[in-house]
Design a protein around this motif. Structure first.
Motif, PDB file in Angstrom:
ATOM      1  N   ASP A 643      50.074  47.347  15.803  1.00 46.72           N
ATOM      2  CA  ASP A 643      50.834  47.298  14.614  1.00 46.72           C
ATOM      3  C   ASP A 643      50.814  46.055  13.715  1.00 46.72           C
ATOM      4  O   ASP A 643      50.570  45.776  12.626  1.00 46.72           O
ATOM      5  CB  ASP A 643      52.136  47.529  14.656  1.00 46.72           C
ATOM      6  N   ARG A 644      50.918  44.913  14.709  1.00 41.96           N
ATOM      7  CA  ARG A 644      50.810  43.639  14.127  1.00 41.96           C
ATOM      8  C   ARG A 644      49.605  43.256  13.765  1.00 41.96           C
ATOM      9  O   ARG A 644      49.293  42.714  12.551  1.00 41.96           O
ATOM     10  CB  ARG A 644      51.363  42.448  14.983  1.00 41.96           C
ATOM     11  N   LEU A 645      48.539  43.594  14.610  1.00 43.51           N
ATOM     12  CA  LEU A 645      47.277  43.198  13.958  1.00 43.51           C
ATOM     13  C   LEU A 645      46.710  44.255  12.934  1.00 43.51           C
ATOM     14  O   LEU A 645      46.032  43.641  12.111  1.00 43.51           O
ATOM     15  CB  LEU A 645      46.327  43.626  15.178  1.00 43.51           C
ATOM     16  N   ALA A 646      47.265  45.473  13.066  1.00 45.20           N
ATOM     17  CA  ALA A 646      46.776  46.175  11.636  1.00 45.20           C
ATOM     18  C   ALA A 646      47.336  45.615  10.341  1.00 45.20           C
ATOM     19  O   ALA A 646      46.702  45.690   9.249  1.00 45.20           O
ATOM     20  CB  ALA A 646      47.143  47.809  12.017  1.00 45.20           C
ATOM     21  N   ALA A 647      48.758  45.317  10.361  1.00 41.83           N
ATOM     22  CA  ALA A 647      49.322  44.847   9.113  1.00 41.83           C
ATOM     23  C   ALA A 647      48.914  43.474   9.026  1.00 41.83           C
ATOM     24  O   ALA A 647      48.948  43.037   7.702  1.00 41.83           O
ATOM     25  CB  ALA A 647      50.723  44.922   9.407  1.00 41.83           C
ATOM     26  N   GLY A 648      48.595  42.414   9.762  1.00 42.63           N
ATOM     27  CA  GLY A 648      48.290  41.144   9.520  1.00 42.63           C
ATOM     28  C   GLY A 648      49.137  40.023   9.319  1.00 42.63           C
ATOM     29  O   GLY A 648      49.283  39.067   8.837  1.00 42.63           O
ATOM     30  N   ALA A 649      50.572  40.833   9.467  1.00 39.21           N
ATOM     31  CA  ALA A 649      51.702  39.895   9.427  1.00 39.21           C
ATOM     32  C   ALA A 649      52.045  39.061  10.642  1.00 39.21           C
ATOM     33  O   ALA A 649      52.983  39.436  11.315  1.00 39.21           O
ATOM     34  CB  ALA A 649      52.904  40.871   9.209  1.00 39.21           C
ATOM     35  N   ILE A 650      51.187  37.974  10.798  1.00 44.01           N
ATOM     36  CA  ILE A 650      51.217  37.153  11.996  1.00 44.01           C
ATOM     37  C   ILE A 650      50.937  35.778  11.469  1.00 44.01           C
ATOM     38  O   ILE A 650      50.040  35.364  10.715  1.00 44.01           O
ATOM     39  CB  ILE A 650      50.143  37.542  13.021  1.00 44.01           C
ATOM     40  N   PRO A 651      52.008  34.684  11.743  1.00 48.07           N
ATOM     41  CA  PRO A 651      51.833  33.311  11.207  1.00 48.07           C
ATOM     42  C   PRO A 651      50.466  32.983  11.627  1.00 48.07           C
ATOM     43  O   PRO A 651      50.048  32.931  12.886  1.00 48.07           O
ATOM     44  CB  PRO A 651      53.109  32.887  12.028  1.00 48.07           C
ATOM     45  N   LEU A 652      50.060  32.100  10.837  1.00 42.39           N
ATOM     46  CA  LEU A 652      48.719  31.601  11.121  1.00 42.39           C
ATOM     47  C   LEU A 652      48.988  30.044  11.551  1.00 42.39           C
ATOM     48  O   LEU A 652      49.800  29.300  10.987  1.00 42.39           O
ATOM     49  CB  LEU A 652      47.685  31.761  10.002  1.00 42.39           C
ATOM     50  N   PRO A 653      47.827  29.637  12.067  1.00 40.96           N
ATOM     51  CA  PRO A 653      48.036  27.998  12.275  1.00 40.96           C
ATOM     52  C   PRO A 653      48.008  27.063  11.242  1.00 40.96           C
ATOM     53  O   PRO A 653      47.420  27.493  10.295  1.00 40.96           O
ATOM     54  CB  PRO A 653      46.883  27.768  13.398  1.00 40.96           C
ATOM     55  N   GLY A 654      48.666  26.102  11.165  1.00 43.11           N
ATOM     56  CA  GLY A 654      48.669  25.116   9.927  1.00 43.11           C
ATOM     57  C   GLY A 654      47.390  24.159  10.108  1.00 43.11           C
ATOM     58  O   GLY A 654      46.504  24.231  10.864  1.00 43.11           O
ATOM     59  N   ARG A 655      47.121  23.360   9.031  1.00 42.07           N
ATOM     60  CA  ARG A 655      46.141  22.705   8.959  1.00 42.07           C
ATOM     61  C   ARG A 655      46.004  21.467  10.255  1.00 42.07           C
ATOM     62  O   ARG A 655      44.791  21.300  10.795  1.00 42.07           O
ATOM     63  CB  ARG A 655      46.028  21.636   7.532  1.00 42.07           C
ATOM     64  N   LEU A 656      47.021  21.142  10.739  1.00 39.46           N
ATOM     65  CA  LEU A 656      46.940  20.237  11.983  1.00 39.46           C
ATOM     66  C   LEU A 656      46.498  21.116  13.164  1.00 39.46           C
ATOM     67  O   LEU A 656      45.669  20.245  13.775  1.00 39.46           O
ATOM     68  CB  LEU A 656      48.577  19.729  12.359  1.00 39.46           C
TER      69      LEU A 656
END
Length: 675
Positions: A643-656
């Motif tokens: 479900d999470r992968l399909a929806a894409g609602a996963i926090p992404l890493p920042g610039r650092l």
């Protein structure tokens, strides 16, 4: 009709006078999802009153409902609750039973569950679900509380099991029993079984020091043993020759194991022809099967809640969640010491493996091993960082990313949603056995095939893979017999340990071209190589001479839908091709080779046999990995990660994080600084 439907006649607004209800977010949420509103204070005409079972504070709501002529609803935990008792850690229940007629443990008046067992259960679809669910619960050893140690030994088979309960429990008083009933029960067990060993099982809350029981050390002696150790109730029931109980849930579970328990109270499971009743209930006239009893008590009566997806759910999905949480407890309860973990990985390692006891990190493997041995913890070692000469004395688990990992690359420091642990080897190393191999060779657990097939159908429908990178639409592909050749990271451990004669991307392309001179070869470089993070790039001249098409940023799953076969060394893309019915030729020995599902040109270990796709998928995607939900921040089943992968609602890493990834790839010699 499910529990949600059975509550259709209950007023929408329910009022209470219980301060603990104000803090009970799970209760409020379950009622809200069921279409009800829980409020504190005095009810209005047309409303209802909610109380907790027959608790010491229930009288306030009872008087209020009677005085105003309003419906009274009682609520209790369902029969599969949580890992720990609520009194131990305040852990909320996975299921609740709401009853507008009575409550299931009070035999003085009929309850909604009793009404269902006496008059309902005509739906064949519900009954058909019961037997597989019973098998699944007993196979995984799930009970109301699950903080027992599954590895503890049980007494030798053939004993008589006597179930103790906590003093003052409402299920005793309202079952027509008392403390004296427990004495009569023990006397009957001794008298009716003069030559047998008697094992008194202490209630988990008594063993934990939370509440007193009816039996103690003074009752042990001779052929009577007091069992206070947190032993699996299912293993006990499997070894017992008979079961004696007053009103314990252990009696219900005994029925699921094929026992006909001797019952001295009047619990919900008595009076249906499945028990030997000391105090029969004349109004219970129907004769039930164990499956009917289970269907009423476990499928129809409760409202089950999915804490990851925040929704009501069927029992099957509640079991998915409970299995994930119980597995985490069983594997993590003694704690871990981790080594070989880069700094950016440690937060996710702590989240996944430190839920019951914080993970302790050490840079030096030998120091980590000594600490693990000294503290009784197990050792977590990142598989690719295990020194060749390392011989740990503590129990060692090798850790790697799972096969449904993230939306983004690990080399870009995107944290994983799944990790595998292996106490035998590691899946990509065919030179020694691995835990994954054992899981592939083992029979599927009850319900495993159905679950694997559903997972595969969802995975295919959503087009999900390990990394799930965004990619532009595919360009038109040349006509002809199309073969996908996935490139790999050439210093990857799966190549170093699992490749055969062909060990480079250039060699792979040459072998595929030589064997298929007239085919359309589509070469897809590995994402880490394209990103410049890992070695394995090919010269433009070689690509022009050997490949008909090069797609560096194409969606691999979209490609699999348009090719006729895959040629690979050890790439996971071969596994993803198998899951989608695409033929695969392996030049190396990946974990999915050698089971009769691939064309194997590399050497395959003799220990591997034959299996089918559902068994392989269950082992690799359900049984082997541990999954963690970044939204609810708790262990979860693979279905939630889909479900999470399909929806894409996963926090992404920042610039650092992205900058660190670049530095990590460029200054590999500084790797010890990251560990």
């Amino acid at each position: 009709m499910g529990a949600q439907g059975l509550l259709s006649g209950v007023p929408r607004r329910l009022w209470h006078q219980n301060l603990s209800f104000l803090r009970d977010r799970r209760l409020h949420r379950v009622l809200d999802l069921a279409g009800h509103e829980l409020r504190f204070g005095l009810p209005r005409p047309g409303d209802g009153v909610l109380v907790w079972g027959c608790s010491p504070t229930a009288w306030r709501g009872e008087i209020l409902a009677r005085r105003h002529g309003l419906p009274l609803v009682r609520v209790e935990d369902a029969f599969l609750r949580s890992v720990h008792p609520g009194r131990a850690r305040g852990e909320p229940p996975l299921g609740l039973i709401f009853d507008p007629l009575g409550i299931h443990f009070n035999s003085r008046n009929p309850s909604l569950l009793e009404h269902t067992l006496q008059n309902g259960l005509q739906d064949s679809n519900i009954l058909d679900r019961a037997a597989p669910l019973i098998a699944r619960i007993t196979y995984h050893g799930l009970s109301k509380y699950n903080n027992f140690d599954p590895d503890l030994p049980v007494p030798d088979p053939g004993f008589i099991l006597v179930a103790d309960q906590t003093r003052g429990d409402a299920s005793i008083l309202h079952s027509g029993a008392s403390a004296a009933t427990f004495r009569r029960m023990l006397t009957a067990a001794l008298t009716e079984n003069p030559d047998a060993r008697i094992v008194i099982r202490t209630h988990p809350e008594t063993a934990a020091g939370l509440r007193r029981g009816h039996f103690g050390s003074a009752d042990a002696g001779g052929r009577v043993t007091l069992l206070t150790a947190p032993v699996s109730p299912h293993r006990l029931l499997a070894a017992a020759s008979a079961v004696y109980t007053v009103s314990s849930q252990l009696g219900f579970e005994a029925i699921l194991h094929g026992h006909r328990p001797r019952v001295f109270g009047q619990p919900f499971y008595a009076g249906w022809g499945l028990t030997q009743d000391e105090a029969p209930l004349p109004r219970r006239t129907r004769r039930l099967t164990a499956e009917q009893l289970f269907a009423g008590a476990m499928i129809v009566a409760p409202l089950w809640y999915d804490p990851c997806r925040d929704r009501l759910c069927p029992l099957e999905e509640a079991l998915d969640q409970l299995e994930a949480e119980v597995r985490a407890f069983r594997e993590d309860r003694r704690g871990h010491v981790a080594t070989g973990m880069r700094l950016w990985k440690r937060g996710r390692i702590q989240a996944i493996f430190g839920g019951h006891k914080a993970v302790r990190f050490r840079s030096d493997p030998q120091a980590a091993d000594r600490l693990a041995q000294m503290t009784g913890r197990s050792l977590l070692v990142w598989a690719g960082k295990e020194p060749r000469d390392f011989r740990p004395t503590a129990a060692c688990l090798r850790v790697e990313d799972g096969f449904l990992r993230s939306r983004g690359l690990g080399a870009n420091l995107v944290p994983p949603l799944s990790l595998v642990t292996d106490d035998r080897g590691i899946y990509y190393d065919p030179t020694r056995p691995s835990r994954l191999e054992e899981l592939i060779k083992a029979p599927l657990p009850p319900g495993g095939r159905y679950r694997a097939e559903r997972l595969l159908a969802r995975l295919r429908a959503e087009g999900l893979s390990k990394y799930n990178l965004a990619a532009p639409p595919l360009p038109p592909l040349p006509a002809g017999h199309r073969i996908l050749v996935p490139g790999q990271v050439e210093d990857d451990a799966s190549i170093l340990l699992g490749a055969g004669v062909v060990r480079t991307n250039l060699g792979l392309l040459k072998a595929a071209r030589q064997a298929n001179p007239g085919a359309i070869l589509i070469y897809k470089p590995h994402p880490d190589v394209v990103a410049g993070l890992r070695p394995g790039a090919l010269a433009e001249a070689d690509l022009r001479n050997l490949a008909d098409m090069v797609l560096p940023v194409a969606d691999p799953i979209a490609l699999l839908a348009q090719v006729h076969e895959v040629w690979t060394m050890t790439s996971l893309l071969g596994f993803e091709a198998l899951l989608r019915g695409v033929p695969v030729t392996c030049l190396g020995t990946p974990f999915y080779a050698g089971w009769g599902l691939t064309r194997d040109l590399g050497r395959v270990p003799d220990r591997r046999g034959r299996t089918d796709l559902a068994t392989l998928a269950h082992a690799a995607l359900i049984a082997y990995p541990r999954y963690w939900d970044p939204v609810s921040r708790r262990p979860c089943p693979p279905e939630v990660v889909l479900d999470r992968l399909a929806a894409g609602a996963i926090p992404l890493p920042g610039r650092l994080h992205r900058l660190l990834a670049r530095l990590q790839g460029r200054f590999a010699s500084l790797a010890p600084l990251w560990r």
